[in-house]
Design a protein around this motif. Structure first.
Motif, PDB file in Angstrom:
ATOM      1  N   GLU A  62     -95.992 -82.408  14.948  1.00  0.00           N
ATOM      2  CA  GLU A  62     -94.942 -81.531  14.420  1.00  0.00           C
ATOM      3  C   GLU A  62     -95.538 -80.440  13.518  1.00  0.00           C
ATOM      4  OE1 GLU A  62     -94.768 -84.785  14.605  1.00  0.00           O
ATOM      5  OE2 GLU A  62     -93.074 -85.102  15.956  1.00  0.00           O
TER       6      GLU A  62
ATOM      7  N   GLU B 198     -87.797 -87.875  21.635  1.00  0.00           N
ATOM      8  CA  GLU B 198     -87.064 -87.298  20.505  1.00  0.00           C
ATOM      9  C   GLU B 198     -87.484 -85.864  20.193  1.00  0.00           C
ATOM     10  OE1 GLU B 198     -84.498 -88.202  18.516  1.00  0.00           O
ATOM     11  OE2 GLU B 198     -84.193 -89.823  19.946  1.00  0.00           O
ATOM     12  N   ASN B 199     -88.797 -85.587  20.289  1.00  0.00           N
ATOM     13  CA  ASN B 199     -89.260 -84.264  19.860  1.00  0.00           C
ATOM     14  C   ASN B 199     -89.603 -83.318  21.015  1.00  0.00           C
ATOM     15  OD1 ASN B 199     -91.792 -84.981  20.822  1.00  0.00           O
ATOM     16  ND2 ASN B 199     -92.671 -85.375  18.803  1.00  0.00           N
TER      17      ASN B 199
ATOM     18  N   THR C 142     -87.922 -79.857  20.942  1.00  0.00           N
ATOM     19  CA  THR C 142     -88.453 -79.072  19.821  1.00  0.00           C
ATOM     20  C   THR C 142     -89.819 -78.484  20.176  1.00  0.00           C
ATOM     21  OG1 THR C 142     -87.326 -80.545  18.265  1.00  0.00           O
ATOM     22  CG2 THR C 142     -89.093 -79.162  17.381  1.00  0.00           C
TER      23      THR C 142
ATOM     24  N   SER D 180     -89.452 -75.731  22.808  1.00  0.00           N
ATOM     25  CA  SER D 180     -88.979 -74.488  22.176  1.00  0.00           C
ATOM     26  C   SER D 180     -90.127 -73.758  21.496  1.00  0.00           C
ATOM     27  CB  SER D 180     -87.885 -74.805  21.142  1.00  0.00           C
ATOM     28  OG  SER D 180     -86.816 -75.493  21.748  1.00  0.00           O
TER      29      SER D 180
ATOM     30  N   THR E  80     -80.664 -86.420  23.048  1.00  0.00           N
ATOM     31  CA  THR E  80     -81.168 -86.206  21.687  1.00  0.00           C
ATOM     32  C   THR E  80     -80.402 -85.073  21.000  1.00  0.00           C
ATOM     33  OG1 THR E  80     -82.849 -84.610  22.407  1.00  0.00           O
ATOM     34  CG2 THR E  80     -83.488 -86.946  22.379  1.00  0.00           C
ATOM     35  N   GLN E  81     -80.471 -85.069  19.672  1.00  0.00           N
ATOM     36  CA  GLN E  81     -79.827 -84.020  18.888  1.00  0.00           C
ATOM     37  C   GLN E  81     -80.480 -82.669  19.163  1.00  0.00           C
ATOM     38  OE1 GLN E  81     -77.031 -84.477  17.030  1.00  0.00           O
ATOM     39  NE2 GLN E  81     -77.014 -82.236  16.882  1.00  0.00           N
ATOM     40  N   ALA E  82     -81.799 -82.678  19.392  1.00  0.00           N
ATOM     41  CA  ALA E  82     -82.525 -81.433  19.654  1.00  0.00           C
ATOM     42  C   ALA E  82     -82.005 -80.753  20.919  1.00  0.00           C
ATOM     43  CB  ALA E  82     -84.025 -81.720  19.789  1.00  0.00           C
TER      44      ALA E  82
ATOM     45  N   ASP F 166     -78.720 -79.108  20.172  1.00  0.00           N
ATOM     46  CA  ASP F 166     -78.885 -77.894  19.352  1.00  0.00           C
ATOM     47  C   ASP F 166     -79.711 -76.820  20.047  1.00  0.00           C
ATOM     48  OD1 ASP F 166     -77.508 -79.293  17.411  1.00  0.00           O
ATOM     49  OD2 ASP F 166     -79.326 -79.927  16.349  1.00  0.00           O
ATOM     50  N   MET F 167     -80.004 -76.998  21.286  1.00  0.00           N
ATOM     51  CA  MET F 167     -80.922 -76.111  22.011  1.00  0.00           C
ATOM     52  C   MET F 167     -80.372 -74.686  22.117  1.00  0.00           C
ATOM     53  SD  MET F 167     -82.567 -77.248  25.620  1.00  0.00           S
ATOM     54  CE  MET F 167     -84.000 -76.500  26.350  1.00  0.00           C
TER      55      MET F 167
END
Length: 543
Positions: A450, A482-483, A486, A489, A517-519, A522-523
């Motif tokens: 990250e 999960e990531n 992210t 992106s 996933t939340q990501a 929110d994309m």
């Protein structure tokens, strides 16, 4: 006092790697000789044989020399190391051994040498005569470059730069993958359903062989009476069979014990299958498993699994450097993963396995002499002789102007225009900027995935192409369901095409989990639109 965990991990692993003397076969070597060792392997039925490579790239052997496995040209045991002249200067990149024992190596030039026990043609020279000196394995391999070798009890497999697998030797259970049970006297390509596939990792149990493909699939062949092929049955296989139970799971590394198998996924999970009489599967019981079973470690993601075909011991290493072990532990059964005080999986086999052999070729960093690179690394962020400091987030990083000018075009221009001895940085965080400066001293980066995104931003800004590539590799190793979005992106934002493709394929391969996933929720709209369009062309939405 708080010290960065990656620094601690590096120091611990460095110190542990230096102690080759933990293996009894090296106990009589004087300290000055031990300090020269850069690679080592301990093998044999009682861990009484060893090979090692020195800092001068000379190769030595010592021990009981069963079947001429020391490659010295005779059958004499030796307590004093003797040099293997034919291997000096060859630069060994992979080494494996059988239980005869026979020994096989691959060199940096892609050549394969073999010697020792040859009762089943495991040396690949077309005979069954023991080999007392290392001999080039040439049949069908002369035009190939071999990068990795693996031995079972009396068979050998080799992986080429083209992703092809060659096999030879004992074949009573189909372990050379030829479609029969006749012994294979010379290297033969393992084709069948691997014909058009690209293999990236290989391993051998006593009587079986495993291969991991570049697309994350895993294949096995040979002996299967304990379920060690992971096919859900106990029938031997004379040609490679894909482990269908791992469909949709991307495997990146495989390791084989005596009759069990461990596999590591791209998300850092571990699967195990096969024999389990010592708890070597880590399932908490001693029942054999014919299908891959996920191992509950209750720890962070794993980055390495370790097993050896001579033992029933298993080990794994976490991302932060912790080492777990399970299975046979000095004759006792450990049925669930246990945290050790070690910092290397090698220590598990030195201290717990029976026999206490090395599970792969050891690499040793020296402490008696600092190279130019090591000296520069030592002086990073050392205020003693630095002539420039960067102030980031209220913290200082001490560096040397000359080195920065040599290593980075941005600094060459900047420092030619100013004679300041302190420069403030506002656009990047302390963690990211320190990692960038450390990279200039070491050519490596030490950041979690990250945070590597921030360093990728910096690498793009400063037009540091190699640093950008290293960031991408770090991010790849840390990708998870999960990531993943992210990271995708970030790859799009910083025009990291290779990373973008990698993250995209990961997302498609784990599509159901990623879309929850939340990501993903929110994309960015445009990115989402492009993702769905590309995934559709990729066939992700077909029934």
């Amino acid at each position: 006092m708080y010290i960065c965990s990656t620094v601690i991990q590096h120091l611990i692993s460095l110190s542990s790697m230096l102690d080759v003397g933990k293996w009894p076969v090296f106990a009589l070597l004087p300290p000055e000789e031990l300090r020269l060792i850069r690679q080592a392997c301990v093998f044999g039925s009682a861990a009484n044989e060893a090979l090692y490579v020195t800092v001068n790239d000379e190769v030595f052997a010592l021990g009981t020399n069963c079947s001429g496995c020391l490659g010295l040209g005779d059958l004499q045991s030796t307590i004093e190391p003797r040099r293997i002249d034919v291997l000096c200067g060859k630069k060994i990149v992979s080494l494996s051994y059988g239980t005869g024992p026979h020994v096989v190596i691959a060199t940096a030039d892609g050549e394969v040498f073999a010697w020792g026990h040859n009762g089943y043609s495991q040396l690949g020279n077309g005979t069954t005569n023991h080999g007392l000196t290392p001999a080039l394995v040439s049949t069908n391999l002369l035009s190939k470059r071999v990068t990795e070798v693996a031995c079972g009890s009396h068979h050998t497999i080799a992986l080429t730069t083209d992703g092809e697998v060659y096999a030879w030797g004992y074949n009573n259970s189909g372990q050379v993958g030829s479609g029969s049970t006749a012994n294979q006297p010379t290297p033969r390509r393992v084709s069948s359903c691997l014909q058009s596939k690209v293999v990236v990792n290989i391993a051998c149990g006593q009587l079986c062989s495993m291969a991991v493909l570049d697309n994350g699939e895993i294949y096995g062949w040979g002996y299967n009476c304990n379920g060690q092929l992971g096919l859900g049955n106990n029938g031997n296989q004379q040609t490679p069979c894909r482990i269908a139970a791992l469909q949709g799971v991307n495997i990146i590394q495989v390791a084989c014990g005596y009759a069990h198998t461990l596999a590591l996924t791209d998300e850092g999970f571990v699967y195990a299958w096969g024999a389990n009489s010592y708890g070597q599967l880590g399932t908490g019981n001693k029942s054999n498993q014919a299908l891959p079973t996920p191992i509950n470690t209750d720890k962070e993601r794993m980055v390495e699994v370790a097993a050896c075909h001579t033992s029933h011991t298993s080990a794994a290493k976490t991302q932060s450097g912790q080492v777990l072990m399970w299975g046979q532990c000095r004759g006792q059964a450990v049925a669930s993963p246990h945290l050790t005080h070690f910092s290397s999986t090698d220590d598990v086999f030195a201290c717990f396995a029976t026999p206490a052999v090395t599970w792969h070729l050891l690499s040793v960093d020296g402490d008696d002499y600092l190279t130019v690179a090591q000296s520069l690394k030592k002086e990073f962020d050392s205020p003693e002789i630095s002539d420039l400091k960067f102030l980031v987030d209220g913290k200082c990083i001490h560096v040397h102007k000359a080195l920065l000018k040599i290593r980075c075009e941005h600094f060459r221009a900047l420092l030619n225009e100013t004679d300041e001895d302190a420069i403030e940085i506002h656009q990047f965080s302390y963690l990211v900027y320190r990692a960038f400066l450390e990279y200039l001293y070491t050519d490596t980066i030490n950041l979690p995935p990250e945070d590597a995104i921030g360093l990728l931003d910096l690498a793009t800004f400063y037009r540091e192409t190699r640093l950008k590539r290293l960031c991408q590799e770090t991010i790849k190793r840390g990708i998870s369901e999960e990531n993943a979005i992210t990271l995708l992106s970030a790859a799009v934002k910083y025009e990291a095409r290779d990373l973008e493709e990698f993250c995209f394929k990961f997302c498609v391969n784990h599509l159901t989990a990623v879309t929850q996933t939340q990501a993903f929720a929110d994309m960015d709209h445009d990115l989402l639109k492009n993702f769905i369009s590309k995934a559709s062309r990729y066939g992700a939405f077909k029934n």
